[in-house]
Design a protein around this motif. Structure first.
Motif, PDB file in Angstrom:
ATOM      1  N   ALA A 110      -6.832  -5.846   2.203  1.00 42.95           N
ATOM      2  CA  ALA A 110      -7.714  -5.362   1.140  1.00 42.95           C
ATOM      3  C   ALA A 110      -7.771  -5.961  -0.311  1.00 42.95           C
ATOM      4  O   ALA A 110      -8.138  -5.536  -1.315  1.00 42.95           O
ATOM      5  CB  ALA A 110      -7.162  -3.910   0.708  1.00 42.95           C
ATOM      6  N   GLY A 111      -7.152  -7.291  -0.292  1.00 47.68           N
ATOM      7  CA  GLY A 111      -7.112  -7.991  -1.229  1.00 47.68           C
ATOM      8  C   GLY A 111      -5.965  -7.916  -2.245  1.00 47.68           C
ATOM      9  O   GLY A 111      -6.195  -8.206  -3.526  1.00 47.68           O
ATOM     10  N   ARG A 112      -4.924  -7.155  -1.769  1.00 47.67           N
ATOM     11  CA  ARG A 112      -3.837  -6.837  -3.139  1.00 47.67           C
ATOM     12  C   ARG A 112      -2.724  -7.607  -2.355  1.00 47.67           C
ATOM     13  O   ARG A 112      -2.667  -8.375  -1.637  1.00 47.67           O
ATOM     14  CB  ARG A 112      -3.655  -5.439  -2.782  1.00 47.67           C
ATOM     15  CG  ARG A 112      -5.011  -4.721  -3.438  1.00 47.67           C
ATOM     16  CD  ARG A 112      -4.781  -3.219  -3.890  1.00 47.67           C
ATOM     17  NE  ARG A 112      -5.562  -2.592  -4.517  1.00 47.67           N
ATOM     18  CZ  ARG A 112      -7.163  -2.377  -4.312  1.00 47.67           C
ATOM     19  NH1 ARG A 112      -7.221  -2.464  -2.715  1.00 47.67           N
ATOM     20  NH2 ARG A 112      -7.705  -1.796  -5.108  1.00 47.67           N
ATOM     21  N   TRP A 113      -1.482  -7.109  -3.149  1.00 55.09           N
ATOM     22  CA  TRP A 113      -0.335  -8.000  -2.666  1.00 55.09           C
ATOM     23  C   TRP A 113       0.591  -6.895  -2.411  1.00 55.09           C
ATOM     24  O   TRP A 113       0.474  -5.451  -2.641  1.00 55.09           O
ATOM     25  CB  TRP A 113       0.355  -8.563  -4.109  1.00 55.09           C
ATOM     26  CG  TRP A 113      -0.401  -9.661  -4.491  1.00 55.09           C
ATOM     27  CD1 TRP A 113      -1.658  -9.787  -5.351  1.00 55.09           C
ATOM     28  CD2 TRP A 113      -0.016 -11.182  -4.129  1.00 55.09           C
ATOM     29  NE1 TRP A 113      -1.912 -11.182  -5.296  1.00 55.09           N
ATOM     30  CE2 TRP A 113      -1.175 -11.774  -4.709  1.00 55.09           C
ATOM     31  CE3 TRP A 113       0.826 -11.797  -3.317  1.00 55.09           C
ATOM     32  CZ2 TRP A 113      -1.320 -13.338  -4.729  1.00 55.09           C
ATOM     33  CZ3 TRP A 113       0.851 -13.076  -3.306  1.00 55.09           C
ATOM     34  CH2 TRP A 113       0.073 -13.925  -3.964  1.00 55.09           C
ATOM     35  N   GLY A 114       1.611  -7.212  -1.476  1.00 55.41           N
ATOM     36  CA  GLY A 114       2.651  -6.088  -0.731  1.00 55.41           C
ATOM     37  C   GLY A 114       3.828  -6.614  -0.485  1.00 55.41           C
ATOM     38  O   GLY A 114       3.675  -7.830  -0.132  1.00 55.41           O
ATOM     39  N   ILE A 115       4.689  -5.878  -0.137  1.00 59.25           N
ATOM     40  CA  ILE A 115       6.146  -6.391   0.207  1.00 59.25           C
ATOM     41  C   ILE A 115       6.720  -5.113   1.010  1.00 59.25           C
ATOM     42  O   ILE A 115       6.642  -4.246   0.422  1.00 59.25           O
ATOM     43  CB  ILE A 115       6.976  -6.743  -0.962  1.00 59.25           C
ATOM     44  CG1 ILE A 115       8.279  -7.474  -0.258  1.00 59.25           C
ATOM     45  CG2 ILE A 115       7.407  -5.876  -1.967  1.00 59.25           C
ATOM     46  CD1 ILE A 115       9.095  -8.108  -1.220  1.00 59.25           C
ATOM     47  N   ALA A 116       7.622  -5.170   1.751  1.00 61.03           N
ATOM     48  CA  ALA A 116       8.102  -4.104   2.575  1.00 61.03           C
ATOM     49  C   ALA A 116       9.745  -4.867   2.402  1.00 61.03           C
ATOM     50  O   ALA A 116      10.105  -6.047   2.869  1.00 61.03           O
ATOM     51  CB  ALA A 116       7.655  -4.035   3.912  1.00 61.03           C
ATOM     52  N   ASP A 130      13.050   2.609   5.025  1.00 58.89           N
ATOM     53  CA  ASP A 130      12.247   1.541   4.522  1.00 58.89           C
ATOM     54  C   ASP A 130      11.485   1.694   3.349  1.00 58.89           C
ATOM     55  O   ASP A 130      10.780   2.865   3.308  1.00 58.89           O
ATOM     56  CB  ASP A 130      11.375   0.824   5.856  1.00 58.89           C
ATOM     57  CG  ASP A 130      12.090  -0.031   6.673  1.00 58.89           C
ATOM     58  OD1 ASP A 130      13.453  -0.395   6.421  1.00 58.89           O
ATOM     59  OD2 ASP A 130      11.734  -0.513   7.674  1.00 58.89           O
ATOM     60  N   PHE A 131      11.037   0.796   2.806  1.00 60.98           N
ATOM     61  CA  PHE A 131       9.918   0.919   1.514  1.00 60.98           C
ATOM     62  C   PHE A 131       8.688  -0.400   1.580  1.00 60.98           C
ATOM     63  O   PHE A 131       9.117  -1.307   2.239  1.00 60.98           O
ATOM     64  CB  PHE A 131      10.730   0.624   0.275  1.00 60.98           C
ATOM     65  CG  PHE A 131      11.795   1.819   0.084  1.00 60.98           C
ATOM     66  CD1 PHE A 131      11.256   2.894  -0.848  1.00 60.98           C
ATOM     67  CD2 PHE A 131      12.916   1.649   0.104  1.00 60.98           C
ATOM     68  CE1 PHE A 131      12.088   3.829  -1.020  1.00 60.98           C
ATOM     69  CE2 PHE A 131      14.036   2.707  -0.084  1.00 60.98           C
ATOM     70  CZ  PHE A 131      13.333   3.867  -0.772  1.00 60.98           C
ATOM     71  N   ALA A 132       7.733   0.182   1.079  1.00 64.24           N
ATOM     72  CA  ALA A 132       6.650  -0.775   1.097  1.00 64.24           C
ATOM     73  C   ALA A 132       6.036  -0.535  -0.158  1.00 64.24           C
ATOM     74  O   ALA A 132       5.631   0.523  -0.569  1.00 64.24           O
ATOM     75  CB  ALA A 132       5.756  -0.721   2.202  1.00 64.24           C
ATOM     76  N   ILE A 133       5.541  -1.728  -1.066  1.00 69.30           N
ATOM     77  CA  ILE A 133       4.760  -1.633  -2.268  1.00 69.30           C
ATOM     78  C   ILE A 133       3.706  -2.461  -2.058  1.00 69.30           C
ATOM     79  O   ILE A 133       3.616  -3.819  -1.588  1.00 69.30           O
ATOM     80  CB  ILE A 133       5.823  -2.050  -3.443  1.00 69.30           C
ATOM     81  CG1 ILE A 133       7.118  -1.414  -3.377  1.00 69.30           C
ATOM     82  CG2 ILE A 133       5.322  -2.007  -4.793  1.00 69.30           C
ATOM     83  CD1 ILE A 133       8.080  -2.079  -4.524  1.00 69.30           C
ATOM     84  N   VAL A 134       2.658  -1.865  -2.819  1.00 70.33           N
ATOM     85  CA  VAL A 134       1.380  -2.640  -2.673  1.00 70.33           C
ATOM     86  C   VAL A 134       0.827  -2.484  -4.142  1.00 70.33           C
ATOM     87  O   VAL A 134       0.871  -1.533  -4.976  1.00 70.33           O
ATOM     88  CB  VAL A 134       0.151  -1.834  -1.890  1.00 70.33           C
ATOM     89  CG1 VAL A 134      -1.267  -2.337  -2.054  1.00 70.33           C
ATOM     90  CG2 VAL A 134       0.663  -1.830  -0.451  1.00 70.33           C
ATOM     91  N   ALA A 143       9.844  -0.266  10.827  1.00 71.02           N
ATOM     92  CA  ALA A 143       9.169  -1.602  10.506  1.00 71.02           C
ATOM     93  C   ALA A 143       7.879  -2.047  10.645  1.00 71.02           C
ATOM     94  O   ALA A 143       7.269  -2.486   9.856  1.00 71.02           O
ATOM     95  CB  ALA A 143      10.095  -2.490  11.436  1.00 71.02           C
ATOM     96  N   ARG A 144       7.170  -1.444  11.939  1.00 73.95           N
ATOM     97  CA  ARG A 144       5.855  -1.736  12.104  1.00 73.95           C
ATOM     98  C   ARG A 144       5.030  -0.888  10.923  1.00 73.95           C
ATOM     99  O   ARG A 144       4.029  -1.463  10.578  1.00 73.95           O
ATOM    100  CB  ARG A 144       5.536  -1.106  13.316  1.00 73.95           C
ATOM    101  CG  ARG A 144       6.027  -2.076  14.431  1.00 73.95           C
ATOM    102  CD  ARG A 144       5.441  -1.356  15.850  1.00 73.95           C
ATOM    103  NE  ARG A 144       5.990  -2.313  17.181  1.00 73.95           N
ATOM    104  CZ  ARG A 144       5.513  -2.059  18.112  1.00 73.95           C
ATOM    105  NH1 ARG A 144       4.738  -0.952  18.264  1.00 73.95           N
ATOM    106  NH2 ARG A 144       5.741  -2.757  19.408  1.00 73.95           N
ATOM    107  N   ILE A 145       5.465   0.234  10.524  1.00 71.68           N
ATOM    108  CA  ILE A 145       4.735   0.951   9.567  1.00 71.68           C
ATOM    109  C   ILE A 145       4.754  -0.084   8.247  1.00 71.68           C
ATOM    110  O   ILE A 145       3.773  -0.111   7.650  1.00 71.68           O
ATOM    111  CB  ILE A 145       5.109   2.486   9.532  1.00 71.68           C
ATOM    112  CG1 ILE A 145       4.880   3.159  10.910  1.00 71.68           C
ATOM    113  CG2 ILE A 145       4.658   3.008   8.436  1.00 71.68           C
ATOM    114  CD1 ILE A 145       5.571   4.511  10.671  1.00 71.68           C
ATOM    115  N   ALA A 146       5.982  -0.090   7.830  1.00 68.30           N
ATOM    116  CA  ALA A 146       6.041  -0.874   6.677  1.00 68.30           C
ATOM    117  C   ALA A 146       5.318  -2.174   6.652  1.00 68.30           C
ATOM    118  O   ALA A 146       4.712  -2.672   5.652  1.00 68.30           O
ATOM    119  CB  ALA A 146       7.765  -1.295   6.287  1.00 68.30           C
ATOM    120  N   ARG A 147       5.475  -3.005   7.639  1.00 66.63           N
ATOM    121  CA  ARG A 147       5.037  -4.243   7.706  1.00 66.63           C
ATOM    122  C   ARG A 147       3.399  -4.123   7.847  1.00 66.63           C
ATOM    123  O   ARG A 147       2.604  -4.757   7.164  1.00 66.63           O
ATOM    124  CB  ARG A 147       5.479  -4.967   9.165  1.00 66.63           C
ATOM    125  CG  ARG A 147       4.892  -6.217   9.017  1.00 66.63           C
ATOM    126  CD  ARG A 147       5.593  -7.185  10.430  1.00 66.63           C
ATOM    127  NE  ARG A 147       4.794  -8.570   9.952  1.00 66.63           N
ATOM    128  CZ  ARG A 147       4.517  -9.191  11.181  1.00 66.63           C
ATOM    129  NH1 ARG A 147       4.855  -8.779  12.468  1.00 66.63           N
ATOM    130  NH2 ARG A 147       4.214 -10.484  11.131  1.00 66.63           N
TER     131      ARG A 147
END
Length: 402
Positions: free
Chosen positions: A33-39, A56-60, A20-24
């Motif tokens: 970095a000025g982008r959008w993200g979700i986990a 877990d997944f994370a998308i930037v 969870a810490r990694i994904a968050r």
């Protein structure tokens, strides 16, 4: 590439907070970095059981619209980076919902990266990681599998090092400065963790893997029933109760015939039946009902059901009664108890050959005995991070109580 998709593969409960810490951290870094993200997490059959693989997944993404486009998928079909925080998962994961074995690099895109924490060399890991028909990269952080974030062992900086490494793998999405800023502002962050992230960024090892390199085994799969073969209605039958082993003695629990966890196993328990005190602890602690109670009251690990988490070894109170050994030393899933019953002297020689191979019993996974994490943390502080090798037969003798 306008979006970066990452998966974090971990063992349920043990590494839940770490993942969870990694994904968050990926999402927070993307914002810096000025982008959008979700986990988000992925539902499995039982994602938070002890030791059972989960994701877990994370998308930037560069824009909010691109992020929403990626969020429309229930689960990413392809990822740019696969993060594996436990090298005992190098063969992959298996779950009801995935219908067979999913190699650890199955979702990794062509020219994508598998980032793994491990003390093993790349060549050794490739014996377990399955082949792909496209090139990919294996990146290594030199560290053993971590339970960072678990309540008993909180601060080994694995999450920070993973994020620092990711900044090197995908600098176009996550700059190192953005990652460090996110770590510093997180509730689990600190200046020391920022330093760890920068070191991991500099020290990351990577090798390009060609198509066809790696484990040549065909991943386990089974044929799903056709619609006309299914029963009417929606019913989920319970697993029947078990039955005696033989002559009305012993007990063999029933198990799901489709959930063959052994295909993901990289370590297996080897049992000294002569020293078993029949305490039941392995039988009680095993999260997967792996152990059969034999007619003489000892316990035999069913290798069709064992995923190799090592809990049995950790709870066994007898020195060297259960020893986790590298899966590569075995040719089949035959019963150890039957081998022992037929030829005790022969079994003794076989067992000693297996557990005597120190290269095969040294493991990077740290779950060996109660109190180990406190001990390792103290020694890390006292002597500057010297690894405590967990896996040499006999080394845990002082921790056993019988």
């Amino acid at each position: 590439m306008a979006a970066l998709t990452c998966e974090v593969v971990y063992r349920g409960i043990f590494q839940k907070n770490l993942a969870a810490r990694i994904a968050r951290g990926i999402v927070l870094s993307s914002r810096k970095a000025g982008r959008w993200g979700i986990a988000f997490g992925r539902y499995g059959d039982s994602p938070q059981r002890n030791g059972i693989p989960a994701k877990d997944f994370a998308i930037v993404a560069d824009t909010k619209e691109e992020l929403e486009q990626n969020m429309a998928r229930y689960e990413p079909k392809q990822v740019d980076v696969t993060i594996c925080v436990d090298d005992t998962l190098a063969k992959g994961v298996e779950s009801w919902a995935w219908y067979g074995l999913q190699p650890i690099n199955r979702l990794t895109a062509p020219n994508g990266t598998v980032l793994m924490t491990s003390l093993q060399p790349i060549d050794a890991l490739l014996k377990d990681i399955h082949q792909k028909d496209a090139p990919w990269t294996l990146s290594l952080l030199r560290a053993k599998a971590s339970f960072s974030g678990l309540w008993v062992y909180k601060e080994d900086h694995t999450e920070a090092r993973i994020l620092g490494a990711l900044a090197k793998i995908a600098p176009n999405f996550l700059s190192l400065d953005a990652v460090c800023q996110a770590i510093q502002e997180s509730e689990w962050g600190s200046d020391l963790k920022v330093a760890s992230a920068r070191k991991a960024h500099d020290r990351l090892e990577s090798r390009a893997i060609k198509p066809g390199q790696g484990n040549a085994e065909t991943p386990y799969a089974f044929e799903m029933p056709r619609w006309w073969e299914m029963r009417e209605g929606v019913t989920i039958p319970a697993i029947p109760i078990g039955k005696p082993k033989e002559g009305g003695k012993g007990y063999v629990p029933e198990r799901n015939p489709y959930f063959k966890k052994f295909t993901t196993r990289t370590m297996r328990p080897v049992i000294d039946f002569d020293t078993c005190v029949k305490c039941n602890l392995c039988w009680i602690a095993c999260p997967d009902s792996v152990f059969d109670v034999m007619p003489d009251g000892t316990f035999d690990a069913n290798m069709e059901a064992c995923c190799g988490c090592g809990v049995c070894e950790a709870v066994c109170p007898v020195e060297n009664c259960i020893t986790m050994v590298n899966e590569q030393l075995f040719e089949d899933n035959a019963s150890q108890w039957e081998m022992w019953r037929k030829d005790k002297a022969g079994y003794k020689a076989w067992m000693q050959d297996k557990i005597g191979n120190k290269n095969a019993t040294v493991r990077s996974h740290g779950f060996r005995f109660r109190g180990q994490y406190e001990q390792e943390l103290k020694q890390d502080l006292d002597v500057g991070g010297v690894e405590i090798t967990a896996g040499i037969p006999g080394e845990n003798a002082e921790h056993k109580t019988v």
